[in-house]
Design an enzyme around this catalytic site. Structure first.
Site, short mmCIF file in Angstrom:
data_model
loop_
_atom_site.label_atom_id
_atom_site.label_comp_id
_atom_site.label_asym_id
_atom_site.label_seq_id
_atom_site.Cartn_x
_atom_site.Cartn_y
_atom_site.Cartn_z
N ARG A 1 0.82 -1.21 0.00
CA ARG A 1 0.00 0.00 0.00
C ARG A 1 0.86 1.27 0.00
NH1 ARG A 1 -5.17 -1.84 3.84
NH2 ARG A 1 -6.27 -2.89 2.14
N LYS B 1 -19.13 -18.76 1.07
CA LYS B 1 -20.56 -18.65 1.36
C LYS B 1 -21.31 -17.78 0.36
CE LYS B 1 -20.20 -19.42 6.36
NZ LYS B 1 -20.52 -18.85 7.71
N GLY C 1 -9.46 -9.98 -1.16
CA GLY C 1 -8.29 -10.52 -0.46
C GLY C 1 -7.90 -11.92 -0.84
N GLY D 1 -13.19 -4.23 0.50
CA GLY D 1 -14.59 -3.88 0.60
C GLY D 1 -15.08 -2.96 -0.50
#
Length: 397
Positions: free
Chosen positions: A37, A198, A355, A378
């Site tokens: 980053r 999921k 990720g 996100g």
């Protein structure tokens, strides 16, 4: 594509430029363990410095919840960032008030300062107007180079951008252009790969993608839920049996939208969840009660590679199996390498993010060969879900 001001059109010499960056790097014992980053913000900082701007970096670290937490200070970031930039980085002990003003006053044209953790103030996450005003008073222009924080309507991502003339940074601009090429105005046919454990965590994502893609391959534990929804016995596999109706609704939506769903036609199963466990390849009609599906089978992988060959654009989020445990990484690695080969040959635009996806591409050794790999987490997922990102909306002209 949404219209933004170009940083290249800005008059920067001598201007105080507030730059929102993502310096939320992993740390261990006070040392940075991954400086990805930090490296991502270098192009924008270099550009501003060469144009004579006074660069003032705004960032958060961890979740101090509006309180000053010493171990969450950005102070340890200044020195390694300075080393990467090959120029001094001054540090301000606060992001507003006298400490901020004092360090900014010391900046010469081309200089760089890093201010303390924005989240030490509750006004940051609340997007409090008073805090926004204090931040905006520090600069003449605003640049957002933190796409990873663009899904939050915080003071430093939304509020300040509405008070000052605002621009996307170079990394942010590159990300926005890559995402537009993947879903905004893509070259067709467009293939999506969505994997992971999921269905429940990616309902918005699936519902959006089936209306926008030509084909969608579903892998990982998610695929088991879709298989079970069709009456297939998945044995002891990870499966959300209570989401059968939801899976069937998604399949029906895909059919109506003309999006072909690619589900496994064969699988790799094992009775133990560990690396190099005894395993076998089998069809979908003979999975025993004590067996778990841990990877897509070779025929499924073959079909996916053929779908890539027939596509112009690929957007990828999530692995096809338990790639952390060999040999259950086979399908993910094969797909990643094939996507990289097509991309390198100029036959495919491949955009990936999330990720686990980044980790899987790194595991396959091909992350650098993809058209674009987002580390935004996100924000990348919310963009794929079709949601508006406040930090991006605030930059629009």
């Amino acid at each position: 594509m949404t219209r933004f001001r170009s940083l290249e059109t800005a008059d920067l010499a001598g201007k105080r430029v507030l730059v929102r960056v993502d310096l939320n790097v992993p740390m261990a014992d006070g040392a940075i363990t991954d400086d990805t980053r930090l490296r991502a913000v270098l192009p924008t900082i270099h550009y501003l410095s060469t144009k004579g701007a006074k660069t003032i970096l705004l960032a958060h670290f961890d979740r101090p919840k509006g309180k000053r937490v010493p171990e969450m200070s950005l102070a340890p970031i200044a020195k390694p960032l300075s080393a990467l930039l090959e120029q001094p980085v001054l540090f301000g002990d606060d992001c507003i008030g006298k400490p901020a003003y004092d360090v900014i006053t010391r900046l010469e044209n081309g200089g760089v300062a890093l201010l303390e953790n924005l989240r030490f103030h509750p006004g940051e996450e609340k997007n409090d107007p008073a805090f926004v005003t204090e931040l905006a008073a520090l600069g003449d222009l605003y640049v957002n180079d933190a796409f990873s924080a663009a899904h939050r309507a915080h003071a430093s991502t939304d509020g300040v951008a509405r008070l000052l003339t605002a621009y996307p940074g170079l990394s942010m601009q590159r990300e926005l252009e890559a995402l537009d090429a993947a879903l905004g105005a893509p070259k067709r046919p467009v293939l999506g790969i969505v994997g992971g454990s999921k269905v429940s965590t990616k309902l918005d994502l699936l519902n959006n993608l089936v209306t926008r893609l030509d084909r969608l391959a579903i892998g990982g534990g998610m695929a088991n839920t879709f298989l079970a929804a069709q009456g297939i016995d998945v044995g002891a596999s990870l499966c959300e049996h209570d989401l059968g109706d939801t899976a069937r609704e998604i399949m029906e939506s895909a059919k109506k939208a003309g999006c072909e769903l690619l589900l496994p036609v064969d699988v790799v199963t094992a009775t133990e969840f560990k690396a190099n466990a005894a395993h076998k390849v089998q069809g979908l009609d003979s999975i025993a009660a004590n067996e778990s599906i841990l990877d897509a089978g070779p025929e499924t992988t073959k079909r996916l590679l053929a779908a890539m060959d027939a596509s112009a654009t690929l957007i990828w989020n999530g692995p096809l199996g338990v790639f952390e445990l060999p040999p259950f990484d086979a399908a993910t690695v094969a797909a990643a390498k094939h996507a990289a080969e097509l991309t390198t040959a100029g036959k495919l635009i491949a955009v990936a993010g999330g990720g686990d996806t980044v980790a899987a591409l790194n595991h396959a050794g091909v992350a650098a060969e993809m058209t674009f790999v987002s580390t935004a987490g996100g924000a990348f997922l919310e963009w794929m879900e079709g949601k508006e990102l406040p930090g991006v909306e605030a930059l629009q002209v």
